[in-house]
Scaffold this active site. Sequence first.
Site, PDB file in Angstrom:
ATOM      1  N   GLU A  34       3.088 -24.383   3.544  1.00 46.04           N
ATOM      2  CA  GLU A  34       2.621 -24.358   2.159  1.00 46.04           C
ATOM      3  C   GLU A  34       2.467 -22.944   1.609  1.00 46.04           C
ATOM      4  OE1 GLU A  34       1.229 -26.159   4.609  1.00 46.04           O
ATOM      5  OE2 GLU A  34       1.840 -28.186   4.024  1.00 46.04           O
TER       6      GLU A  34
ATOM      7  N   LEU B 258       2.168   1.937  14.088  1.00 45.66           N
ATOM      8  CA  LEU B 258       0.733   1.929  13.808  1.00 45.66           C
ATOM      9  C   LEU B 258       0.367   1.022  12.640  1.00 45.66           C
ATOM     10  CD1 LEU B 258       0.116   5.762  14.155  1.00 45.66           C
ATOM     11  CD2 LEU B 258      -0.272   3.979  15.884  1.00 45.66           C
TER      12      LEU B 258
ATOM     13  N   SER C  90       5.166 -38.860  -0.882  1.00 46.20           N
ATOM     14  CA  SER C  90       3.757 -39.086  -1.223  1.00 46.20           C
ATOM     15  C   SER C  90       3.433 -38.520  -2.599  1.00 46.20           C
ATOM     16  CB  SER C  90       2.842 -38.400  -0.208  1.00 46.20           C
ATOM     17  OG  SER C  90       2.966 -39.003   1.054  1.00 46.20           O
TER      18      SER C  90
ATOM     19  N   LYS D 286       5.280   6.924  11.839  1.00 46.89           N
ATOM     20  CA  LYS D 286       4.299   6.939  10.756  1.00 46.89           C
ATOM     21  C   LYS D 286       3.888   8.385  10.523  1.00 46.89           C
ATOM     22  CE  LYS D 286       0.329   4.250   9.123  1.00 46.89           C
ATOM     23  NZ  LYS D 286      -0.241   2.898   9.180  1.00 46.89           N
TER      24      LYS D 286
ATOM     25  N   HIS E  69       0.828  -1.213   0.000  1.00 45.64           N
ATOM     26  CA  HIS E  69       0.000   0.000   0.000  1.00 45.64           C
ATOM     27  C   HIS E  69       0.861   1.262   0.000  1.00 45.64           C
ATOM     28  CE1 HIS E  69       0.755  -1.229   4.144  1.00 45.64           C
ATOM     29  NE2 HIS E  69       0.693   0.041   4.475  1.00 45.64           N
TER      30      HIS E  69
HETATM   31  C1  LIG Z   1      -3.699  -9.617   4.248  1.00 47.02           C
HETATM   32  C2  LIG Z   1      -4.155  -8.206   4.395  1.00 47.02           C
HETATM   33  N1  LIG Z   1      -4.961  -7.864   5.411  1.00 47.02           N
HETATM   34  C3  LIG Z   1      -5.411  -6.599   5.541  1.00 47.02           C
HETATM   35  C4  LIG Z   1      -5.055  -5.637   4.634  1.00 47.02           C
HETATM   36  C5  LIG Z   1      -5.601  -4.210   4.753  1.00 47.02           C
HETATM   37  N2  LIG Z   1      -4.505  -3.297   5.170  1.00 47.02           N
HETATM   38  C6  LIG Z   1      -3.829  -2.557   4.289  1.00 47.02           C
HETATM   39  S1  LIG Z   1      -2.620  -1.646   5.011  1.00 47.02           S
HETATM   40  C7  LIG Z   1      -3.006  -2.223   6.545  1.00 47.02           C
HETATM   41  C8  LIG Z   1      -2.201  -1.778   7.745  1.00 47.02           C
HETATM   42  C9  LIG Z   1      -0.762  -2.118   7.528  1.00 47.02           C
HETATM   43  O1  LIG Z   1       0.004  -1.770   8.632  1.00 47.02           O
HETATM   44  P1  LIG Z   1       1.569  -1.879   8.549  1.00 47.02           P
HETATM   45  O2  LIG Z   1       1.991  -3.206   8.014  1.00 47.02           O
HETATM   46  O3  LIG Z   1       2.091  -1.498   9.878  1.00 47.02           O
HETATM   47  O4  LIG Z   1       1.969  -0.811   7.440  1.00 47.02           O
HETATM   48  P2  LIG Z   1       2.073   0.756   7.608  1.00 47.02           P
HETATM   49  O5  LIG Z   1       1.048   1.339   6.699  1.00 47.02           O
HETATM   50  O6  LIG Z   1       1.845   1.134   9.034  1.00 47.02           O
HETATM   51  O7  LIG Z   1       3.442   1.071   7.166  1.00 47.02           O
HETATM   52  C10 LIG Z   1      -4.082  -3.104   6.472  1.00 47.02           C
HETATM   53  C11 LIG Z   1      -4.704  -3.760   7.644  1.00 47.02           C
HETATM   54  C12 LIG Z   1      -4.229  -6.036   3.572  1.00 47.02           C
HETATM   55  N3  LIG Z   1      -3.856  -5.199   2.618  1.00 47.02           N
HETATM   56  N4  LIG Z   1      -3.769  -7.305   3.489  1.00 47.02           N
HETATM   57  C1  LIG Z   2       7.791 -41.482   3.757  1.00 42.95           C
HETATM   58  O1  LIG Z   2       9.036 -41.737   4.352  1.00 42.95           O
HETATM   59  C2  LIG Z   2       8.973 -41.937   5.752  1.00 42.95           C
HETATM   60  C3  LIG Z   2      10.400 -42.048   6.257  1.00 42.95           C
HETATM   61  O2  LIG Z   2      11.117 -42.962   5.487  1.00 42.95           O
HETATM   62  C4  LIG Z   2       8.125 -43.154   6.071  1.00 42.95           C
HETATM   63  O3  LIG Z   2       8.021 -43.335   7.465  1.00 42.95           O
HETATM   64  C5  LIG Z   2       6.750 -42.943   5.488  1.00 42.95           C
HETATM   65  O4  LIG Z   2       5.944 -44.078   5.669  1.00 42.95           O
HETATM   66  C6  LIG Z   2       6.853 -42.635   3.998  1.00 42.95           C
HETATM   67  N1  LIG Z   2       5.532 -42.290   3.511  1.00 42.95           N
HETATM   68  C7  LIG Z   2       5.006 -42.831   2.432  1.00 42.95           C
HETATM   69  C8  LIG Z   2       3.663 -42.335   2.055  1.00 42.95           C
HETATM   70  O5  LIG Z   2       5.559 -43.687   1.781  1.00 42.95           O
END
Ligand SMILES: Cc1ncc(C[n+]2csc(CCOP(=O)(O)OP(=O)(O)O)c2C)c(N)n1
Ligand SMILES: *[C@@H]1O[C@H](CO)[C@@H](O)[C@H](O)[C@H]1NC(C)=O
Length: 605
Positions: free
Chosen positions: A344, A164, A323, A221, A54
């Site tokens: 992830e 802030l 897997s 800020k 932003h």
């Molecule tokens: C994941 C997410 N949640 C909420 C927002 C909305 N939002 C935009 S800026 C902001 C505040 C950010 O504060 P900070 O990281 O301290 O940045 P500053 O503007 O203070 O530098 C929020 C809540 C967003 N953009 N993304």
């Molecule tokens: C993956 O590897 C681990 C460690 O060797 C084992 O315990 C596990 O069963 C394995 N998983 C699969 C899905 O094969």
Amino acid sequence: RLHSFSSLLCVCVHPTSCCSVAEVMSVLFFHTMKYRPEDPRNPNNDRFILSKGHAAPVLYAVWAETGYLKENELLNLRKVDSILEGHPVPKQQFVDVATGSLGQGLGAACGMAYTGKYFDKASYRVFCLLGDGELSEGSVWEAMAFASYYQLDNLVAILDINRLGQSDPAPLQHHVEKYQRRCEAFGWHAIIVDGHSVEELCKVLSQPRHQPLAIIAKTIKGKGIPAAEDKMGWHGKPLPKDMADSVIKELQGRIISCNKRLYPAPPNEDASPVSLRNIRMPSAPSYKSGDKIATRKAYGMALAKLGRYNDHVVALDGDTKNSTFSELFKNEHPNRYVECYIAEQNMVSVAIGCAVRDRNVVFASTFATFFSRAYDQLRMAAISESNINLCGSHCGVSIGEDGPSQMGLEDLAMFRAIPTATVFYPSDGVSTEKAVELSANTKGLCFIRTSRPENNIIYNCNEDFHVGQAKVVYKTNDDHVTVIGAGVTLHEALAAAEQLKKERINIRVIDPFTIKPLDSKTIIDNARATRGRIITVEDHYYEGGLGEAVCSAVVNETGFNVHRLAVSQVPRSGKPHELLRIFGIDRDAITQAVRKVLSSSANAK
Ligand SMILES: Cc1ncc(C[n+]2csc(CCOP(=O)(O)OP(=O)(O)O)c2C)c(N)n1
Ligand SMILES: *[C@@H]1O[C@H](CO)[C@@H](O)[C@H](O)[C@H]1NC(C)=O
Ligand SMILES: *[C@@H]1O[C@H](CO)[C@@H](O)[C@H](O)[C@H]1NC(C)=O
């Protein structure tokens, strides 16, 4: 210049968020970073990611100062015909990844730094600027852990501790020592500085590094706007005209005549050019009819094979490599495999970072269902125009005993909703290998949905596959119903076809291969030959899956009737065949549905 700055302060929508980082940005762009301002995407350039997206106006302001942007363009901020959108987007050459959904910049920076250090082996560095409010996002700490584990000493995070957030102070307020301890606990070298001291900033940014470096910049800020400094209630508010004018006047008074233009230092030329065109398999798949293989395993084999002939193919996984079978890639190409551990969201951000500036062809895998927790990163990948490939294994109830927490049942809906996505759903070893190859060469976000059960090879190894081209896998001259299945349900449909044949009922079976784009023409042409009767069957919830995709494809056709089989409730543990039966997507469910569709159309006559 100051005149336009005054107008900029009035159009600037997050002036206070920009003011806290004015010195940080000046030092980074005109003292520390090495880059060619006329060529923002030069592979040798240092990278910069504005995680607190932003504060885009301050980014645009420095690029105007470099001369890359025209100063009067700044006044078009957020206008529909300007490239200067409300948050950074890659239509701006100086932006690699879109930001604005807070908490994602550092993960992408990790992917770039990992690429710089381990793949490119080049000297460019990666700088990421974060707000303190966004430090409440868990994804930031996933990235912190990743960076120290991989010793990304080419990565610098600047934390703008301006106390802030948007509607409240950030939880740690100005307790910079608490931030320092947190960063240190995550394995970073953390230094507290006065974020408004150019001298201090220059000094810390010049130090040699052996660890990722966190600069904890204590800032104010709204610094420089007396009425707004360190005050709540100013986040995201443009300054009223009179206030902007007085701020400018004040600034003007502080400027000692300055006609000197600052130039950044040029980078070292040590990132070699990369071509990612035509990432091909040198030979056809080598499956034999009668072979049985799970598509998840075929994915790993195909990726290892692709990696054998293309040095820029890299693979990521989140501790599921045995897997998803990405371990087959790791075994052959250990230096091009990145273990992202069980994080992830960060894995997806790292993938996006590895793919920027076309440095790598990236494949990231985990169970299909776990991509749901990275959905915001996937959505941002589309906005980032990112070319990444994702493989989700363990789709549907057919994984069996592990139960519903491991079953991907929403993934088709999720990926279909992304505008830049291509969704592959291969059903045998041959088509999986083709999906991997096509995915590597398809722009945008590619998703490959793989399954756990072992199934027969359906296709001849010379079969040609294309994105958006379905295959008719079973047909006679007198078919009554068209059945569309994919993955395990395609095999169930083929079994149903054999069964029904004994009852002298012929059906046609279609494998869509890609769910998005869906081959409407093949579906419509074949379904017309079966008097518009279609049955879809999928190992996915009803909403947003194959059935809905087919319904949308035939929405304009008259005389079509789509009957859908899908999973309608939260499933449970059991044997795969038991679950396919209970949730009504096995061969018996298909034969019953075919009989029902035929008897109801007979009754209608
Ligand atoms: C994941 C997410 N949640 C909420 C927002 C909305 N939002 C935009 S800026 C902001 C505040 C950010 O504060 P900070 O990281 O301290 O940045 P500053 O503007 O203070 O530098 C929020 C809540 C967003 N953009 N993304
Ligand atoms: C993956 O590897 C681990 C460690 O060797 C084992 O315990 C596990 O069963 C394995 N998983 C699969 C899905 O094969
Ligand atoms: C259906 O028809 C409308 C109106 O002609 C058209 O815009 C739309 O693209 C068509 N949809 C499909 C799936 O063919």
